[in-house]
Design a protein around this motif. Structure first.
Motif, PDB file in Angstrom:
ATOM      1  N   ILE A 145      27.521  -6.940 -33.343  1.00 58.02           N
ATOM      2  CA  ILE A 145      28.456  -7.953 -33.823  1.00 58.02           C
ATOM      3  C   ILE A 145      28.493  -7.760 -35.332  1.00 58.02           C
ATOM      4  N   VAL A 146      29.509  -7.375 -35.783  1.00 57.34           N
ATOM      5  CA  VAL A 146      30.111  -7.019 -37.281  1.00 57.34           C
ATOM      6  C   VAL A 146      30.429  -8.092 -37.897  1.00 57.34           C
ATOM      7  N   THR A 147      29.884  -8.754 -38.908  1.00 59.71           N
ATOM      8  CA  THR A 147      30.391  -9.895 -39.429  1.00 59.71           C
ATOM      9  C   THR A 147      30.071  -9.994 -41.076  1.00 59.71           C
ATOM     10  N   THR A 148      30.806 -11.061 -41.709  1.00 64.08           N
ATOM     11  CA  THR A 148      30.497 -11.172 -43.004  1.00 64.08           C
ATOM     12  C   THR A 148      29.433 -12.032 -43.505  1.00 64.08           C
ATOM     13  N   VAL A 149      29.104 -12.821 -42.282  1.00 62.79           N
ATOM     14  CA  VAL A 149      28.051 -13.941 -42.474  1.00 62.79           C
ATOM     15  C   VAL A 149      26.592 -13.241 -42.560  1.00 62.79           C
ATOM     16  N   HIS A 150      25.888 -13.529 -43.786  1.00 63.81           N
ATOM     17  CA  HIS A 150      24.662 -12.851 -44.172  1.00 63.81           C
ATOM     18  C   HIS A 150      23.549 -13.505 -43.283  1.00 63.81           C
ATOM     19  N   GLU A 151      23.564 -14.699 -43.099  1.00 65.29           N
ATOM     20  CA  GLU A 151      22.346 -15.392 -42.128  1.00 65.29           C
ATOM     21  C   GLU A 151      22.916 -16.000 -40.939  1.00 65.29           C
ATOM     22  N   PRO A 152      23.286 -15.259 -39.885  1.00 62.00           N
ATOM     23  CA  PRO A 152      23.915 -15.887 -38.817  1.00 62.00           C
ATOM     24  C   PRO A 152      22.884 -16.852 -38.146  1.00 62.00           C
ATOM     25  N   PRO A 153      23.303 -17.959 -37.317  1.00 60.42           N
ATOM     26  CA  PRO A 153      22.469 -18.820 -36.779  1.00 60.42           C
ATOM     27  C   PRO A 153      21.206 -18.132 -35.794  1.00 60.42           C
ATOM     28  N   ALA A 154      20.014 -18.661 -36.131  1.00 58.52           N
ATOM     29  CA  ALA A 154      18.772 -17.965 -35.853  1.00 58.52           C
ATOM     30  C   ALA A 154      19.077 -18.156 -34.015  1.00 58.52           C
ATOM     31  N   GLU A 155      19.426 -18.978 -33.237  1.00 62.48           N
ATOM     32  CA  GLU A 155      19.468 -18.740 -31.789  1.00 62.48           C
ATOM     33  C   GLU A 155      20.342 -17.702 -31.407  1.00 62.48           C
ATOM     34  N   LYS A 156      21.507 -17.482 -32.268  1.00 63.13           N
ATOM     35  CA  LYS A 156      22.180 -16.109 -31.670  1.00 63.13           C
ATOM     36  C   LYS A 156      21.560 -14.753 -32.124  1.00 63.13           C
ATOM     37  N   VAL A 157      21.072 -15.081 -33.201  1.00 67.14           N
ATOM     38  CA  VAL A 157      20.067 -13.809 -33.453  1.00 67.14           C
ATOM     39  C   VAL A 157      19.161 -13.535 -32.449  1.00 67.14           C
ATOM     40  N   SER A 158      18.400 -14.257 -31.998  1.00 69.57           N
ATOM     41  CA  SER A 158      17.394 -14.084 -30.950  1.00 69.57           C
ATOM     42  C   SER A 158      18.131 -13.713 -29.622  1.00 69.57           C
ATOM     43  N   LEU A 159      19.237 -14.378 -29.386  1.00 76.97           N
ATOM     44  CA  LEU A 159      19.834 -13.817 -27.998  1.00 76.97           C
ATOM     45  C   LEU A 159      20.395 -12.713 -27.967  1.00 76.97           C
ATOM     46  N   LEU A 160      20.772 -12.240 -29.312  1.00 77.36           N
ATOM     47  CA  LEU A 160      21.238 -10.774 -29.402  1.00 77.36           C
ATOM     48  C   LEU A 160      20.029  -9.973 -28.999  1.00 77.36           C
ATOM     49  N   LYS A 161      19.038 -10.250 -30.017  1.00 74.05           N
ATOM     50  CA  LYS A 161      17.748  -9.489 -29.938  1.00 74.05           C
ATOM     51  C   LYS A 161      17.111  -9.197 -28.413  1.00 74.05           C
ATOM     52  N   LYS A 162      17.242 -10.382 -27.786  1.00 75.05           N
ATOM     53  CA  LYS A 162      16.594 -10.369 -26.395  1.00 75.05           C
ATOM     54  C   LYS A 162      17.260  -9.347 -25.544  1.00 75.05           C
ATOM     55  N   TYR A 163      18.608  -8.826 -25.864  1.00 80.70           N
ATOM     56  CA  TYR A 163      19.447  -7.984 -24.985  1.00 80.70           C
ATOM     57  C   TYR A 163      19.529  -6.653 -25.791  1.00 80.70           C
ATOM     58  N   GLY A 164      18.683  -6.539 -26.866  1.00 80.66           N
ATOM     59  CA  GLY A 164      18.900  -5.185 -27.644  1.00 80.66           C
ATOM     60  C   GLY A 164      19.963  -5.254 -28.403  1.00 80.66           C
ATOM     61  N   GLY A 165      20.749  -6.300 -28.769  1.00 82.47           N
ATOM     62  CA  GLY A 165      21.861  -6.156 -29.522  1.00 82.47           C
ATOM     63  C   GLY A 165      21.465  -6.585 -31.133  1.00 82.47           C
ATOM     64  N   GLN A 166      22.383  -6.859 -31.874  1.00 78.30           N
ATOM     65  CA  GLN A 166      22.082  -7.189 -33.411  1.00 78.30           C
ATOM     66  C   GLN A 166      23.493  -7.464 -33.968  1.00 78.30           C
ATOM     67  N   PHE A 167      23.303  -8.311 -35.151  1.00 78.56           N
ATOM     68  CA  PHE A 167      24.390  -8.526 -36.248  1.00 78.56           C
ATOM     69  C   PHE A 167      24.529  -7.442 -37.225  1.00 78.56           C
ATOM     70  N   ILE A 168      25.517  -6.890 -37.531  1.00 80.55           N
ATOM     71  CA  ILE A 168      25.537  -5.946 -38.567  1.00 80.55           C
ATOM     72  C   ILE A 168      26.474  -6.895 -39.772  1.00 80.55           C
TER      73      ILE A 168
END
Ligand SMILES: NC(=O)C1=CN([C@@H]2O[C@H](COP(=O)(O)OP(=O)(O)OC[C@H]3O[C@@H](n4cnc5c(N)ncnc54)[C@H](O)[C@@H]3O)[C@@H](O)[C@H]2O)C=CC1
Ligand SMILES: Nc1nc(O)c(N)c(N[C@@H]2O[C@H](COP(=O)(O)O)[C@@H](O)[C@H]2O)n1
Length: 277
Positions: A145-168
């Motif tokens: 997920i490409v965003t301008t937000v530099h510190e996305p919510p922690a629960e979203k970060v870990s959900l993405l991580k669980k499935y091998g995704g990431q915020f950019i």
């Protein structure tokens, strides 16, 4: 090797040959080493609409051209959409072609990486989102997920991580009207530096119209458009990039294709070409 589910799509070998010159080279090479091979591809109505309205999922492709789109998905490392499309469609963004990973093939072979442009994190994704269901079933990859937000919510970060995704997180300037405008050169270079050798950009309207601006249209290696024999009518999500002007202020067409090929697919026609710069 897993069994192919019943919704697996077939795209016959006989239909693949014509597409080959339009596709990213199989060895991963690109004309610009710091950029991915970039394909702009979408389905449109006769009145240039992608959907009946911004919040609506609208089926335009018939079965044969839909299978072609899934073949394109199997031949690209990434598949990119805007957040408007994520909100409207709850899309799968995987490849459901018989023989790819999760559909009879090994692991996640030939499954593209979904990429969602979401400058202000409007997509409130959860475990129930289609994309994550597919990840759980081993039929798709976790999104970036490409965003301008530099510190996305922690629960979203870990959900993405669980499935091998990431915020950019990218520095995307905010205009006076409060909207964000991606620098496509920066974004595509970032995707390349994250390992993607090819990206197909599917939409929606804002994404396509901004990529077809003069500054960015040179980044597009191929355009592949499915045209369905239907008019969606007024109020749709329209592909219509901003008008260009010559040195004397006269109107010019916004963009034009060269090296054009047309292929009928069932009731649809698929148009392939390169943007004329
Ligand atoms: N027929 C087809 O092939 C396709 C149809 N669609 C349809 O398109 C519709 C969605 O289109 P839109 O509402 O136009 O949404 P969109 O998917 O283009 O997303 C718009 C949002 O993405 C972000 N964005 C897009 N371009 C940006 C840029 N250059 N810089 C910064 N941020 C940017 C912004 O947050 C913007 O509000 C849906 O109804 C969907 O079903 C979407 C993809 C393909
Ligand atoms: N090729 C094509 N034909 C259509 O008729 C469409 N509506 C779209 N839409 C794009 O495909 C995404 C849906 O993908 P899944 O089937 O959920 O995997 C949608 O979000 C658009 O990007 N494309």
């Amino acid at each position: 090797m897993s069994a192919a589910p019943r919704d697996a799509l077939e795209f016959p070998e006989s239909d693949r040959a014509f597409l080959e010159p339009q596709l990213p080279p199989r060895d991963g090479s690109t004309s610009r080493p710091d950029m991915p091979f970039t394909t702009l591809t979408f389905a449109t109505s006769l009145d240039s609409s992608l959907a009946l309205s911004p919040g609506t999922r609208t089926a335009l492709s018939g079965p044969q051209s839909k299978a072609m789109t899934h073949y394109l998905r199997s031949r690209h490392d990434g598949i990119l959409i805007g957040v408007g499309t994520a909100l409207a469609d709850d899309p799968g963004l995987n490849c459901r072609l018989d023989g790819v990973g999760g559909y009879g093939g090994e692991g996640l072979d030939c499954q593209p990486r979904p990429i969602v442009i979401d400058p202000t994190l409007r997509w409130d994704f959860s475990d129930d989102s289609k994309l994550f269901q597919l990840c759980r079933e081993g039929r798709g990859r976790g999104p970036w997920i490409v965003t301008t937000v530099h510190e996305p919510p922690a629960e979203k970060v870990s959900l993405l991580k669980k499935y091998g995704g990431q915020f950019i997180s990218l520095n995307i300037p905010t205009s006076e009207s409060g909207t964000h405008r991606i620098d496509w050169t920066q974004l595509l270079a970032t995707l390349r530096s994250n390992g993607l050798r090819s990206v197909m950009i599917e939409g929606g309207g804002h994404v396509i119209n901004s990529l077809l601006e003069p500054t960015y249209m040179g980044l597009i290696d191929r355009v592949i458009v499915t045209i369905a024999p239907t008019w969606l009518g007024q109020g749709g999500v329209v592909v219509s990039p901003a008008r260009r002007f010559d040195g004397e202020g006269n109107s010019m067409s916004a963009a034009r294709l060269k090296n054009v090929q047309w292929y009928p697919f069932g009731e649809d026609v698929v148009l392939c070409g390169q943007v004329k710069i």
